[in-house]
Structure formats: structure tokens, C-alpha cells
Motif scaffolding. Structure first.
Motif, PDB file in Angstrom:
ATOM      1  N   ASN A  44       4.755  13.209  19.271  1.00 58.41           N
ATOM      2  CA  ASN A  44       4.347  12.936  17.925  1.00 58.41           C
ATOM      3  C   ASN A  44       4.117  11.420  17.607  1.00 58.41           C
ATOM      4  N   PRO A  45       3.043  11.209  17.127  1.00 55.18           N
ATOM      5  CA  PRO A  45       2.769   9.670  16.917  1.00 55.18           C
ATOM      6  C   PRO A  45       3.735   8.954  15.818  1.00 55.18           C
ATOM      7  N   ASN A  46       3.957   7.745  16.133  1.00 51.42           N
ATOM      8  CA  ASN A  46       4.953   6.976  15.392  1.00 51.42           C
ATOM      9  C   ASN A  46       4.178   5.933  14.543  1.00 51.42           C
ATOM     10  N   ASN A  47       2.865   5.798  14.705  1.00 54.54           N
ATOM     11  CA  ASN A  47       2.366   4.614  13.833  1.00 54.54           C
ATOM     12  C   ASN A  47       1.197   5.058  13.107  1.00 54.54           C
ATOM     13  N   LEU A  48       1.429   6.165  12.336  1.00 54.21           N
ATOM     14  CA  LEU A  48       0.154   6.890  11.331  1.00 54.21           C
ATOM     15  C   LEU A  48       0.528   6.183  10.226  1.00 54.21           C
ATOM     16  N   ASP A  49      -0.785   5.956   9.448  1.00 57.90           N
ATOM     17  CA  ASP A  49      -0.325   5.731   7.760  1.00 57.90           C
ATOM     18  C   ASP A  49      -0.611   7.128   7.220  1.00 57.90           C
ATOM     19  N   TYR A  50      -0.715   7.368   5.922  1.00 58.51           N
ATOM     20  CA  TYR A  50      -0.847   8.443   5.305  1.00 58.51           C
ATOM     21  C   TYR A  50      -2.152   9.083   5.544  1.00 58.51           C
ATOM     22  N   ASN A  51      -3.206   8.205   5.362  1.00 56.73           N
ATOM     23  CA  ASN A  51      -4.660   8.846   5.534  1.00 56.73           C
ATOM     24  C   ASN A  51      -4.801   9.064   6.989  1.00 56.73           C
ATOM     25  N   GLY A  52      -4.251   8.268   7.877  1.00 58.16           N
ATOM     26  CA  GLY A  52      -4.430   8.885   9.352  1.00 58.16           C
ATOM     27  C   GLY A  52      -3.792  10.133   9.916  1.00 58.16           C
ATOM     28  N   ALA A  53      -2.739  10.320   9.028  1.00 59.88           N
ATOM     29  CA  ALA A  53      -1.951  11.736   9.558  1.00 59.88           C
ATOM     30  C   ALA A  53      -2.852  13.070   8.734  1.00 59.88           C
ATOM     31  N   LEU A  54      -3.462  12.512   7.571  1.00 60.37           N
ATOM     32  CA  LEU A  54      -3.842  13.883   7.015  1.00 60.37           C
ATOM     33  C   LEU A  54      -5.327  13.816   7.656  1.00 60.37           C
ATOM     34  N   ALA A  55      -5.928  12.886   7.991  1.00 54.30           N
ATOM     35  CA  ALA A  55      -7.155  13.104   8.722  1.00 54.30           C
ATOM     36  C   ALA A  55      -7.056  13.778  10.278  1.00 54.30           C
ATOM     37  N   ALA A  56      -6.124  13.310  11.001  1.00 60.21           N
ATOM     38  CA  ALA A  56      -5.686  13.970  12.237  1.00 60.21           C
ATOM     39  C   ALA A  56      -5.385  15.475  12.267  1.00 60.21           C
ATOM     40  N   PHE A  57      -4.685  15.857  10.947  1.00 67.62           N
ATOM     41  CA  PHE A  57      -4.286  17.138  11.040  1.00 67.62           C
ATOM     42  C   PHE A  57      -5.918  18.053  10.662  1.00 67.62           C
ATOM     43  N   THR A  58      -6.330  17.494   9.642  1.00 70.59           N
ATOM     44  CA  THR A  58      -7.396  18.119   9.005  1.00 70.59           C
ATOM     45  C   THR A  58      -8.659  18.513  10.177  1.00 70.59           C
ATOM     46  N   VAL A  87       3.405   4.447   7.916  1.00 70.70           N
ATOM     47  CA  VAL A  87       3.148   2.900   7.841  1.00 70.70           C
ATOM     48  C   VAL A  87       2.634   2.551   6.704  1.00 70.70           C
ATOM     49  N   THR A  88       3.250   1.422   6.278  1.00 73.90           N
ATOM     50  CA  THR A  88       2.790   0.737   4.768  1.00 73.90           C
ATOM     51  C   THR A  88       2.857   1.831   3.622  1.00 73.90           C
ATOM     52  N   ASP A  89       3.756   2.827   3.492  1.00 79.82           N
ATOM     53  CA  ASP A  89       3.718   3.500   2.607  1.00 79.82           C
ATOM     54  C   ASP A  89       4.857   3.463   1.888  1.00 79.82           C
ATOM     55  N   THR A  90       4.938   3.709   0.489  1.00 78.43           N
ATOM     56  CA  THR A  90       6.029   3.384  -0.377  1.00 78.43           C
ATOM     57  C   THR A  90       6.921   4.638  -0.816  1.00 78.43           C
ATOM     58  N   MET A  92       0.667  -1.197   0.088  1.00 83.01           N
ATOM     59  CA  MET A  92       0.047  -0.035  -0.216  1.00 83.01           C
ATOM     60  C   MET A  92       0.977   1.085   0.026  1.00 83.01           C
ATOM     61  N   SER A  93       0.504   2.129  -0.741  1.00 86.58           N
ATOM     62  CA  SER A  93       1.349   3.475  -0.582  1.00 86.58           C
ATOM     63  C   SER A  93       0.495   4.660  -0.448  1.00 86.58           C
ATOM     64  N   SER A  94       1.239   5.728  -0.352  1.00 91.21           N
ATOM     65  CA  SER A  94       0.606   7.112  -0.068  1.00 91.21           C
ATOM     66  C   SER A  94      -0.701   7.230  -1.058  1.00 91.21           C
ATOM     67  N   PRO A  95      -1.964   7.848  -0.457  1.00 90.47           N
ATOM     68  CA  PRO A  95      -2.940   8.247  -1.451  1.00 90.47           C
ATOM     69  C   PRO A  95      -2.237   9.188  -2.194  1.00 90.47           C
ATOM     70  N   LEU A  96      -2.468   8.937  -3.605  1.00 93.17           N
ATOM     71  CA  LEU A  96      -1.980   9.513  -4.677  1.00 93.17           C
ATOM     72  C   LEU A  96      -2.461  10.985  -4.790  1.00 93.17           C
ATOM     73  N   PRO A  97      -1.537  12.074  -5.018  1.00 95.22           N
ATOM     74  CA  PRO A  97      -1.994  13.274  -5.424  1.00 95.22           C
ATOM     75  C   PRO A  97      -3.208  13.439  -6.110  1.00 95.22           C
ATOM     76  N   ALA A  98      -3.853  14.559  -6.423  1.00 93.51           N
ATOM     77  CA  ALA A  98      -5.072  14.821  -7.155  1.00 93.51           C
ATOM     78  C   ALA A  98      -4.858  14.166  -8.379  1.00 93.51           C
ATOM     79  N   HIS A  99      -3.588  14.590  -8.946  1.00 96.35           N
ATOM     80  CA  HIS A  99      -3.196  14.526 -10.628  1.00 96.35           C
ATOM     81  C   HIS A  99      -2.859  13.145 -10.487  1.00 96.35           C
ATOM     82  N   GLU A 100      -2.447  12.226  -9.757  1.00 93.97           N
ATOM     83  CA  GLU A 100      -1.959  11.125  -9.881  1.00 93.97           C
ATOM     84  C   GLU A 100      -2.876   9.750  -9.373  1.00 93.97           C
TER      85      GLU A 100
END
Length: 460
Positions: free
Chosen positions: A282-296, A230-233, A1-9
Motif C-alpha cells: 500500500n503506497p505511503n506517499n499519495l496525496d488526496y487526488n493521487g489516491a482518488l485517481a489511482a482507485f478510479t 500528503v500535504t493534506d489538512t 494544501m488540503s483535501s479536494p473539498l467535497p462537492a458541496h464545499e
């Protein structure tokens, strides 16, 4: 599993999207919808001459979502009939949008090798080393570009230096898209991290970055700095590569190996990463979506992300600030990449058509204020000097990242969406999760780099 891709990708598998010129749309309508559907997922590999007619300029890119619509707007702006912007002739553009990732670069290579290449294509600048040496892209004529108002002096040296192979220019950058920090201005002010102008103050040391995380955690009552890995490429590599470049050490991967990596500097960087994301402030176990959701949702004071997340963050209602990635070691450096234009190889390019390809690239660059609205830094520096760009908030606040841009090593196996990034990320993830030491993680990174260097370049 990789980062949720940018809007253009977007992920591979959804198939190419064709935006048809009026002429091609009419022809497909006359020949029946069945013929269009029968083109299938490889329709993007069709011959430009047979699919588009001699007058339409064939363009391939990987921009979908919001960025895709912005590119539509930019193409429309340069395609306004016989008299485009400033009295220039317009273009008829046959745009093909392909899946982002390995599939895009595979199709690009196949089209160039098979004599079915488009006139212009988008490419991450970090991938150029896998294409220029093997003759899969053709060189730009800098005199011709200058005739259309674009010269090497219009780009930062940090980015321009990566457009070349053996001194010849094979790519023209559209943007710089760096890995930066976004922050909640209210939390940052409470934490004492803003200067007198209200911008993020310089940090200058690893200790200052660690203290900033603690201060932001106290200010928010939850987390300080958020980072999804986490699980990010890609994410761990982006963070490591930028910090490593700040030490001034070289990360050089000579053909055949061995890798030339300053192990001591790398261990310093990984140690800082583990200290920063310690699972406390600072959390050490977030995946991409988790970090984005926490910040927003306001559960953190700062997030380490690519600038391409700006449209999403602006919708959150946060009093949003942004800055180039803070310098904490000896040298300013920000990890980045660049969407660029290339000329896929053609055995016998038509001179008039090639001239139009150069003119098209130049005219699109001049429209990159539109591109900046999504967060990307225009690579074409005259746009940055426009008052309209200075008024973009927070885009203009991190524009200086382009001056200290650091890309992946210039190797055929590296770059955006590559297995190299994934293989670097795995040991870094183990270190951040506390499963291995910084020293062991770095040794594994060196072994992975050496293994890749022993692999032959398939297009050399």
C-alpha cells in the motif's frame, strides 16, 4: 494544501452565491443589475429582514456543486406554493450559499454577534462547541419540532449526544458523513475478503487489515489499499481518530489543558498506520487526488475516503462496494461529522418566524432521501427505514456507521476545516513518510493539543 473539498464545499474566495426567491429576483430586476453586483462578497451578511422581506425565510448554507443542486431540489419540494407536501403550507426561501471553511464560520459568528443572522444556517456538528457556549446560536424548541414530526428518538444516540451544550439542544442533524472504505468488488472477491452475501467481511484485528492490503495488492497486481494524505489538512486525522476510538481510549481536551490522551493507545494506532502504508503493498506517499485517481483507474483494490466521494466513484465504472470503516481494535467506531441545522442567535426573534424555522428544518429532514443519493447517511432515522433507501447501493451498506459515529473532541478550536485537524495531521504525515517514529509523532500531537488548549476561546 488540503483535501479536494467535497462537492458541496468549495474553497474560500469564490464569494457567496445567492439563490433568489421570485420576489427578491423581481425587486433586484426592477432596481437594476448594478445594485445586485454592488452587493459584493459580503452580501451574505445582509439583514434578512431588509434583504428578503418579512415573508421569506432566510437560510445560509455551504452546499455547492452536486449537493447544492440536491438542496435546491429539497427546498423546492417543501416550497410548492401554499400547499406543500402532505397539504402543508409551502415556504418562500431566501437561500444564501457561502464559501466553505473558516470564512463560512467567521461570517456565521459575525452575523450572530452583529444582529444580522439568518433564520436557519447549516453547521458541521463538530463546530458546535465553538458557537453554543458563546451564545452565537439559539436553542431549538423540542416540543415545537415534535409538533412537526421530529423528535430526539429519530436520531442515533451517537449523533444526538453532540447536538447539545449543557443539556440544551442547539443543532438538528441533517446527515452523517463518515470516513469509510470503498472497494472494487472483483478485487475484493479475488482477495477472499467478501462474505457469503458478497459484502466486505469483518476483519477484527490489525493483522487482518494488514493481510487484506497484501491480498488486494496481489489481486490487482498493483496496490492494495489507497490513502491520500500528503500535504493534506484532514485525512491523517480522520484515519487516526477513527482507529483511536476503536481502542476504547479517550481523547479528551479539557479547558486549559493538559490534554488527556492515552499515549500507548495512540502509539499503537500510529504504528498500525505506518505498517499498513509501508510503501510496498500500500503506497505511503499519495496525496488526496493521487489516491482518488489511482482507485478510479483500477490501480488499487480499496480506498479509504469520505462517503462524499461516492458520486465521483460511481462514474468510474468500477464494480463498487462500500462499507463502514472496518473494526480492527476492541470497539466499533467510525470517524464522522454531520451537516446540521442551527438557529443563529437573534436578540429578539419573531415567534412566528422562529416557528417557521422549526417547521422548515423538520420538512427538509423528511426530504433527506434525496440527500442520500449523494452518499450521505440521513440522520433522520425514519428515512433509513424506507424501502427506497434500502435499495440505494452502496449507500445502504454503510448506514450502520451512524450508530458508532465518532466526531472531533467538543472543543471550540476543533471540528471540520479547523486548524486543530491540520496540526494533528502534520506529525502523522511525518510518521507515514518514515521521517519520524510513531512515538515522536504522538508526543508532537500531544504538544500541539496542549498549545491549542492554552489559547483563549475568542467568543467565550
Amino acid at each position: 494544501m488540503s483535501s479536494p473539498l467535497p462537492a458541496h464545499e468549495v474553497p474560500a474566495g469564490s464569494g457567496p452565491v445567492r439563490r433568489l426567491s421570485r420576489r427578491r429576483l423581481l425587486r433586484h430586476t426592477l432596481t437594476g443589475a448594478g445594485a445586485l453586483l454592488a452587493a459584493g462578497p459580503l452580501s451574505g451578511c445582509a439583514s434578512p429582514a431588509s434583504a428578503s422581506g418579512a415573508s421569506a425565510l432566510s437560510v445560509w448554507d455551504l452546499f455547492q456543486g452536486g449537493d447544492g443542486m440536491l438542496m435546491d431540489d429539497m427546498i423546492a419540494a417543501v416550497s410548492q406554493g401554499p400547499e406543500g407536501p402532505g397539504g402543508a403550507r409551502g415556504f418562500e426561501v431566501d437561500r444564501t450559499i457561502l464559501d466553505w471553511g473558516p470564512s463560512y464560520y467567521t461570517k456565521l459568528a459575525m452575523s450572530a454577534a452583529g444582529g444580522r443572522a439568518s433564520d436557519v444556517a447549516a453547521m458541521h456538528l463538530s463546530r458546535l462547541a465553538g458557537y453554543a457556549p458563546g451564545g452565537l446560536v439559539d436553542a431549538f424548541d423540542l416540543d415545537l419540532l415534535a409538533e412537526f414530526g421530529v423528535t430526539r428518538g429519530d436520531f442515533t444516540p451517537a449523533v444526538w449526544s453532540r447536538t447539545q451544550h449543557e443539556g440544551t439542544v442547539y443543532a438538528i442533524p441533517l446527515d452523517v458523513h463518515p470516513f469509510i472504505v470503498f472497494y472494487d468488488k472483483k478485487a475484493a472477491e479475488t482477495a477472499g475478503l467478501l462474505d457469503s452475501s458478497g459484502a466486505l467481511a469483518p476483519m477484527g484485528s490489525p493483522e487482518a487489515l494488514l493481510e487484506a492490503g497484501k491480498a488486494l495488492a496481489e489481486a490487482t497486481g498493483e496496490s492494495g489499499i489507497l490513502f491520500g494524505h500528503v500535504t493534506d489538512t484532514a485525512q491523517n486525522w480522520r484515519l487516526f481518530a477513527g482507529l483511536y476510538a476503536q481502542t476504547g481510549a479517550e481523547f479528551t481536551l479539557p479547558d486549559g489543558g493538559p490534554a488527556r490522551i492515552d499515549v500507548d493507545a495512540a502509539v499503537r494506532v500510529v504504528t498500525l498506520m505506518t505498517q499498513l502504508f509501508d510503501g510496498k503493498a500500500n503506497p505511503n506517499n499519495l496525496d488526496y487526488n493521487g489516491a482518488l485517481a489511482a482507485f478510479t483507474s483500477g490501480r488499487g483494490g480499496m480506498a479509504m475516503l469520505g462517503e462524499w466521494e461516492l458520486p465521483t466513484l460511481k462514474k468510474s465504472g468500477i464494480d463498487l462496494g462500500a462499507a463502514p470503516f472496518p473494526q480492527v481494535f476492541d470497539k466499533p467506531a467510525v470517524y464522522t461529522d454531520s451537516h446540521s441545522f442551527v438557529l443563529p442567535h437573534q436578540d429578539s426573534p419573531d415567534p412566528a418566524r422562529r416557528r417557521e424555522a422549526h417547521r422548515y428544518v423538520a420538512e427538509i429532514l423528511k426530504q433527506s432521501l434525496t440527500w442520500a443519493s449523494a452518499g450521505h447517511i440521513p440522520a433522520y432515522q425514519p428515512v433509513l427505514a424506507e424501502p427506497e433507501y434500502a435499495a440505494l447501493d452502496p449507500q445502504s451498506s454503510y448506514a450502520d456507521a451512524a450508530k458508532v459515529a465518532v466526531l472531533d473532541p467538543p472543543n471550540w478550536f476543533a471540528g471540520a476545516g479547523s486548524n486543530f485537524q491540520n496540526r494533528m495531521c502534520q506529525p502523522l504525515q511525518s510518521a507515514l513518510l518514515g521521517n519520524t517514529s510513531a512515538e515522536k509523532a504522538v508526543r508532537q500531537m500531544v504538544r500541539e493539543a496542549d498549545a491549542l488548549l492554552r489559547q483563549p476561546n475568542p467568543v467565550a
